[in-house]
Motif scaffolding. Structure first.
Motif, PDB file in Angstrom:
ATOM      1  N   ASP B  69      36.715  12.534 110.251  1.00 17.98           N
ATOM      2  CA  ASP B  69      36.854  13.955 109.873  1.00 17.98           C
ATOM      3  C   ASP B  69      35.519  14.597 109.941  1.00 17.98           C
ATOM      4  O   ASP B  69      35.372  15.682 110.441  1.00 17.98           O
ATOM      5  N   ARG B  70      34.486  13.957 109.655  1.00 27.23           N
ATOM      6  CA  ARG B  70      33.097  14.634 109.767  1.00 27.23           C
ATOM      7  C   ARG B  70      32.626  14.890 111.146  1.00 27.23           C
ATOM      8  O   ARG B  70      32.119  15.919 111.237  1.00 27.23           O
ATOM      9  N   MET B  71      33.015  13.992 111.989  1.00 26.99           N
ATOM     10  CA  MET B  71      32.478  14.140 113.490  1.00 26.99           C
ATOM     11  C   MET B  71      33.360  15.362 114.081  1.00 26.99           C
ATOM     12  O   MET B  71      32.716  16.105 114.684  1.00 26.99           O
ATOM     13  N   GLY B  76      33.148  18.711 118.783  1.00 25.77           N
ATOM     14  CA  GLY B  76      33.038  18.183 119.904  1.00 25.77           C
ATOM     15  C   GLY B  76      34.166  17.011 119.908  1.00 25.77           C
ATOM     16  O   GLY B  76      35.266  17.076 119.286  1.00 25.77           O
ATOM     17  N   ASN B  77      34.296  16.288 121.017  1.00 25.99           N
ATOM     18  CA  ASN B  77      35.073  15.318 121.211  1.00 25.99           C
ATOM     19  C   ASN B  77      34.814  14.057 120.525  1.00 25.99           C
ATOM     20  O   ASN B  77      33.654  13.732 120.115  1.00 25.99           O
ATOM     21  N   VAL B  78      35.935  13.202 120.215  1.00 22.98           N
ATOM     22  CA  VAL B  78      35.556  12.037 119.135  1.00 22.98           C
ATOM     23  C   VAL B  78      36.210  11.012 119.871  1.00 22.98           C
ATOM     24  O   VAL B  78      37.562  11.139 120.377  1.00 22.98           O
ATOM     25  N   LEU B  79      35.616   9.816 119.907  1.00 25.01           N
ATOM     26  CA  LEU B  79      36.339   8.403 120.181  1.00 25.01           C
ATOM     27  C   LEU B  79      36.086   7.280 119.181  1.00 25.01           C
ATOM     28  O   LEU B  79      34.917   7.354 118.549  1.00 25.01           O
ATOM     29  N   ALA B  80      37.087   6.807 118.954  1.00 22.98           N
ATOM     30  CA  ALA B  80      37.162   5.744 118.245  1.00 22.98           C
ATOM     31  C   ALA B  80      37.809   4.688 118.884  1.00 22.98           C
ATOM     32  O   ALA B  80      38.546   4.579 119.327  1.00 22.98           O
ATOM     33  N   THR B  81      36.908   3.440 118.656  1.00 21.79           N
ATOM     34  CA  THR B  81      37.039   2.114 119.544  1.00 21.79           C
ATOM     35  C   THR B  81      37.584   1.098 118.688  1.00 21.79           C
ATOM     36  O   THR B  81      36.903   1.024 117.249  1.00 21.79           O
ATOM     37  N   ARG B  82      38.511   0.125 119.057  1.00 26.61           N
ATOM     38  CA  ARG B  82      38.810  -1.024 118.055  1.00 26.61           C
ATOM     39  C   ARG B  82      39.497  -0.815 117.002  1.00 26.61           C
ATOM     40  O   ARG B  82      38.824  -1.047 115.682  1.00 26.61           O
ATOM     41  N   VAL B  83      40.158   0.388 116.786  1.00 31.08           N
ATOM     42  CA  VAL B  83      40.913   0.765 115.576  1.00 31.08           C
ATOM     43  C   VAL B  83      42.125  -0.064 115.242  1.00 31.08           C
ATOM     44  O   VAL B  83      42.769  -0.123 116.084  1.00 31.08           O
ATOM     45  N   LEU B 109      40.103  12.279 120.342  1.00 31.89           N
ATOM     46  CA  LEU B 109      40.265  13.634 120.127  1.00 31.89           C
ATOM     47  C   LEU B 109      39.453  14.288 121.098  1.00 31.89           C
ATOM     48  O   LEU B 109      38.338  14.384 121.154  1.00 31.89           O
ATOM     49  N   ALA B 110      40.109  14.995 122.094  1.00 38.62           N
ATOM     50  CA  ALA B 110      39.525  15.621 123.251  1.00 38.62           C
ATOM     51  C   ALA B 110      39.885  17.037 123.045  1.00 38.62           C
ATOM     52  O   ALA B 110      40.634  17.596 123.571  1.00 38.62           O
ATOM     53  N   ARG B 111      38.849  17.910 122.693  1.00 35.40           N
ATOM     54  CA  ARG B 111      39.034  19.315 122.386  1.00 35.40           C
ATOM     55  C   ARG B 111      38.014  19.939 123.413  1.00 35.40           C
ATOM     56  O   ARG B 111      38.239  20.974 123.722  1.00 35.40           O
TER      57      ARG B 111
END
Lengths: 254, 254, 254, 254, 254, 254, 254, 254
Positions: B69-71, B76-83, B109-111
């Motif tokens: 949420d904060r990022m 910008g774009n956000v990537l989370a790995t090993r979720v 999340l590719a904005r």
């Protein structure tokens, strides 16, 4: 069976002495390299100026002279790594134009001008004991056409020495970073630049450095994501890898 | 003390209320980042489109949602790995436009449109068990602007599958090669191309594969010199490293 | 481009619409498997009755059922190893004729009669805890056409149990010997026979057995020279290797 | 107590001077080899022509000469491995007919004709540094009756060299594949053939090759199932193991 | 073929229906245990009161109950180690007289009185976390006839606790010393006594204790020469080894 | 403050010049060895005839001579282990009665008759390369009063050699079993006897024997419970440990 | 025999019923701690305010409550580390004044005011995943009387974050630096300060971080000489060690 | 750009030839050390008397003489560690006042009086083989201003020797404890004192001591919490770390 034979077969098909169906069966048994592999390899060496390389350890002085002789006979550049002082003199007697670098234990016979690669390649090392590995990387990289910028003795225990080099670091297209002991320099460097950092663990250290394992593990675990690692003391490999990036560069620009 | 304070100091020098000599003493004590570091970092992110990244393991679902949420709030774009699957749903409820890839356990999340990098980046893997790591690399690389060519299930035990892909291999500007077990694929691939091969050992295997150590060692010892290695299962790092090469590319071309 | 295309090319050469020289250039670019690899693979499977194999770990029950289904659709034998109980039931519901062995966690669908290999293959294990690995070897070997003789629970701490089996040991053409802990059984067995001993370290033991490393090292260091070793717990591989010896046998006798 | 004594005991039973019950008690205490073990061993050596073997390291030149002398006195073939140059000369002075191979450090005294085994045994190695191990395997195998086909310097970094040898590979009844560094050659080779591949890791390499451990692990983790592994640098053991397969062959054909 | 058959053979020799020479040939093929091995084993168990032992891990509750049942059926003592709570209850329902010790996870069925061994056996441990291993040793040792003196929680970080026990230490005929973490207790104890110290590394600790490896190495490297070591957590083995010393004792005194 | 001072203190208490309460405070501060430790140590050496021991490695010839001289001056027996040939001659010149064993690299000065221990101690080794370690054990054990029975070259690859020695094995009160490579001999031996087996891994072997680690692990994982292990090549320690068992013996019998 | 008994003995000497010589013999046999050890320990705890400590892992909730209860009964401070959430609630019900920190999994009962130590102790960590270890160190250190300055999330990949903290770093009397992955932070920090750096490797990371081994090795190999290392994840130990330095401080100043 | 240039810039701002805003931009690009780092370093050396240090291994005699010469030219103290005998003589010829200690292989040129630190630093070692490391620590510590108390040959196998030194141990402000083999001495010592114990594993030992790894692990796992560890054989580092504690001392007292 070589490519002459393939051509012969195709002509026989054209001439009607072999049916296409029979020809196909025989093709399936051809050794693969006959389909052009070896030539491609040959062409690549001619085009890129990549030298023939001799790895010194485990070879007698006589063997090194002999192999050097044979390679030099093909007219290209020759590089020998990890060569003893006596082997170096023996080769030097035969090829007075060979350059021997005692520190990195390299022998270079540079006859063919390698095309210059654009930009700079920075080669860093943490301490003076890492110099042989760093120089093996630098000399190899120069022979492969890189403009090498040497940044030595910038270990993290005196951070200001590294920080003082920030302009040179950020200008480089790629960086080769050699370090033994705690292996921290590549991670710290990578945090300062956007370019790729090729980490070279060295076998410098004692006790729990385990001949470079401590540094290797530190590098593989670097928090900065623009780091990849080669084998312990493998300055030669780091230079080749750094140069291979620019084969990519050329291909994209063509 | 931040950069406003430096400016304030310099103005005081201009105004004569602080002597240059005193000003210099006070400068020597300034925290370093106040001299512009943080801004550079910020600029870099804006310019390159490198996403903010969240590493999932060891975080609760709530923490992942909160950080995401904060990022995301920074635009910008956000990537989370090993979720984990449950964390993925939790984020998905808040951000319906997030793409979740269950195989690679990534959330994207590719904005912001990342500038396209020229050429192709090939991502290879040896077997289907290596797919999660290969996809982590591929998805990360795409988010970073690469045109990714996936070449999967081409392990060396059936060499013809790899050889059949030679055109795609030789066209790529760089290759990310993922393999577990014997870790032989990067070395074999590197022998077929001139471009750099980034080897990713995977923890696939059993017994004496030791969670990827066997593959890691094989890759570090590759005979082909255009190979460098990242940490076990580190598809994300391989993609970042591959992309960092093109920061070099841009700089050289400017 | 597939082999139809090669045939088409050869016909064009015969018909004179393509010169042999041009044909040769195009051949050099063909993906390799088009020159017959895939077919050979196919033929090999048909001729030898080697089953299609599914390695269970890391796959969901649904995936296993789906792969099993697809492989079974090709009409040959199917073997799945290290399959969980729930996956086994799921497959069993679809294919009631499948044999599930809970101990070795194997699933076998034997539709095609594998040609019987001459002589016997002895499968030994040191203790009852090694049974899952030994049975994986035995069941795989039977599916590959071997006459398997099981000799179980003959660990070296009670040597008379092994010595009592000397006739069966000396009659076997090859022996697969599974042991964990001290891994001594293969060396002792190999001293009693002339036939090759394929040693399988198992992960049985605790403490300094390190999940089978102690047994693995003992086997690699066997004083008896007729011993070779496969990976820890790799009963499947041992059976395949033992069977591969007889492909050699057949070739020599033809 | 030897077998004469057993016979003596049985005669005493026949003659009634010992009761069967007492005889049985005494038998239970007989050393085991007296029940025929030693003879079998003796017979086996005579029948198979397996040479007596001397392992050189840790022995003085004098000891090697003395042991060689004693073994040669029994009239059979003698093989000494890992023999120093000075030990080789010392033996050569005593036995001028001994063949010394400096590369593999073997000494061979071949007096007895070993029966020829059918078919061919291929011995491969990845690089020239692996030659000593490959030659130890080849020379041992020849002494044991194999028709050896040497296929050297076919490392995976130049795949076409290996592929060019496909006919020889597929014809062999068994293959011994020696490789150091990344240890990838056995897995790649095994994917090209149906015959068993005996993998020999060599201590060739540096840094993270750890004296052959990297290659050893790669081989144990081979994806191709027709691979089994022997100890690092153990060319001798690989040859013995390969030959033991044919003791099985003979038994089956009888 | 069992010992009845041997007797039968000897009688046939006595009766003249088999010649001694023929009899000898047939004897050479007898399985070894028929020459009395199995009986000796049986006698040993009866004489020494050594219990039948079940090693719990990897067995289902049902299997443990079944094996326990079978062993108990032979009338002797039964010991089960590393048994889960549920398996313990299951056995307890069948054999109400069984003693279950939750700490050491042992189950003891003591029906036969084991002959008491003279003197005392001291069992020490460094901390309370080592208690399960120490109790496994103590309970096993008691079942084997030892008078056990427990000396717990005497780790070297508080040396006075150990020194306070000097009388009990010096009186013991042998000492079993269990310790995890730094594994220093056996060496320190061995310096205070003349009797043999059997060191048991425990898997207690975290981080660089590596599941007991740190303690194991410390014990193997003990400066005091009256120390020998068993496997990590192997309290059972230590007790058996300590008791085996007294089989020597008895033999010497007879 | 030495024991004279303690006596002085007690006399002062008796004489009333120090109160018991004050005396107690001063006692609490006494260095511990003053309470008799050193004497006990001295007495132990006199009573048991345990020799003074010099460990050779890392000491110059001069140092060894000097230490030997000093120890010999105390009138007891002296043992030096791992002594080089030149150090041995140097000591021999000074002490002509010293016995030097070149194989085990021991020097023995036996002046004091050690009391004979009852029964026999068997020392076994697997191959001739293990002899130096086995002899270090045997010579040390003899000096400590044991009747040593040497059983050499009985490795498990030729099991009949070991089985032939069963009477000597079962008669021994304790067995020291030395083996390198696969380290299987102690486990196999322990299955044949009831007495304790002290396993000594040797650094004999190559490749994956890792200087004795393979053998060490095998021994720690022995299935037979009457095995305990000492450090690699530690023949001296095994002999001391075996002898310490009999200090227990004596104490029990007194 | 306790100290009352010693006093009794000394009184008997004073009274003449025991001679000093006999008294001395009996003293030599006294257990050591009776000579004051235990008291000293007790005094130390009272004087320094060091809490009683409970290490949570391997203990049931009930056991933790019980031990906590007993320790709290002695009136001093109590610290429990690595306590599960359920154990924490159980203790909290009994002792409502206990502070539970979920992140570091510590429980603190602070009843006794610990004397404040002069100056500051800096606790650093590289990333947020290292927080549990850093907080264990910080909370322990505070309970021991230190003024703790927390400097978190200053990993070397973003060097400016660390450099920005230089004032706090250089003011600290000692620094505890926690880092996982590449473990580079302690070395870099140590280069910026003169005070001692206590390095704490954390088990944060994946793949070749091997649960903290990579970080541990990097720290042991730190080029900066003012670094010493504690066990992986051992925040508690680092805090104790840092505090022990000030016992030295106090002693010098007295 | 050096600090003169910064001053010049500030003067230009004062003079109005550069605006504060422009000045700030240029400051952001300054190499960091120009902001005073190097001077601080220089000042530190002058103030603390820390010697310049040369690490001998890997340097030729000529290099050592040359570096020594250059460092000595700066007027301060010089320390060289791990120097060969021939390098020591070579330096000694040039600097007759240099003190060479053959045991610890150190060379000391002490020209500048180092300020004495209060209290004592105890240096302990377990056996005589640890002396070189202990003396490297002691000599370094003395050069850094410590009052060193040497307590040697107090290994735990003879505990009374250590206990006899309790007064000296408890008086020390800090203790450096060197031990090889089982590495138990630091833990035992730490249990006797409140001061910090700096543990130095030495490479003394054989077999499973693995060049100091066993001792290193034991020290890292010390139960006593007042122990921190440095690298194997790193006596120099231990002395530096011990001295760094007193830089903290001074700062607190100011």
């Amino acid at each position: 069976m070589n490519s002459d034979l393939i051509l012969q077969l195709l002509k026989a098909i054209r001439d009607g002495t072999v049916t296409p169906e029979d020809g196909m069966k025989r093709l399936a048994d051809f050794p693969y390299e006959d389909v052009g592999f070896a030539k491609i390899d040959h062409h690549r060496a001619l085009r890129t100026g990549i030298p023939e390389v001799i790895y010194g350890p485990g070879k007698t002085d006589e063997q090194i002279v002999e192999i050097f002789d044979r390679m030099a006979g093909q007219g290209g550049n020759v590089l020998a790594t990890r060569v003893s002082a006596t082997a170096a003199s023996a080769v030097g007697e035969r090829f007075p134009e060979v350059k021997h670098d005692a520190l990195s234990r390299t022998l270079v016979l540079a006859r063919q001008e390698t095309p210059r690669l654009p930009g700079t390649l920075a080669v860093l090392c943490a301490g003076t004991s890492d110099l042989p590995v760093a120089e093996e990387a630098a000399i190899t990289a120069e022979l492969l056409g890189n403009n090498v910028v040497r940044i030595y003795d910038v270990g993290v225990a005196g951070l200001h020495r590294l920080l003082a080099q920030r302009p040179a670091l950020t200008q480089a297209r790629a960086l080769i970073v050699c370090a033994g002991m705690d292996g921290a320099l590549p991670a710290v460097t990578a945090g300062l630049v956007q370019a790729p950092v090729i980490a070279v663990p060295t076998s410098v250290g004692y006790g729990a450095s385990f001949g470079g394992i401590a540094a290797l593990l530190a590098m593989l675990n670097s928090c900065a994501p623009n780091v990849a690692t080669v084998n312990i003391d493998n300055g030669f490999g780091a230079a080749c890898f750094a140069s291979s990036m620019f084969s990519a560069l050329e291909r994209v620009l063509e």
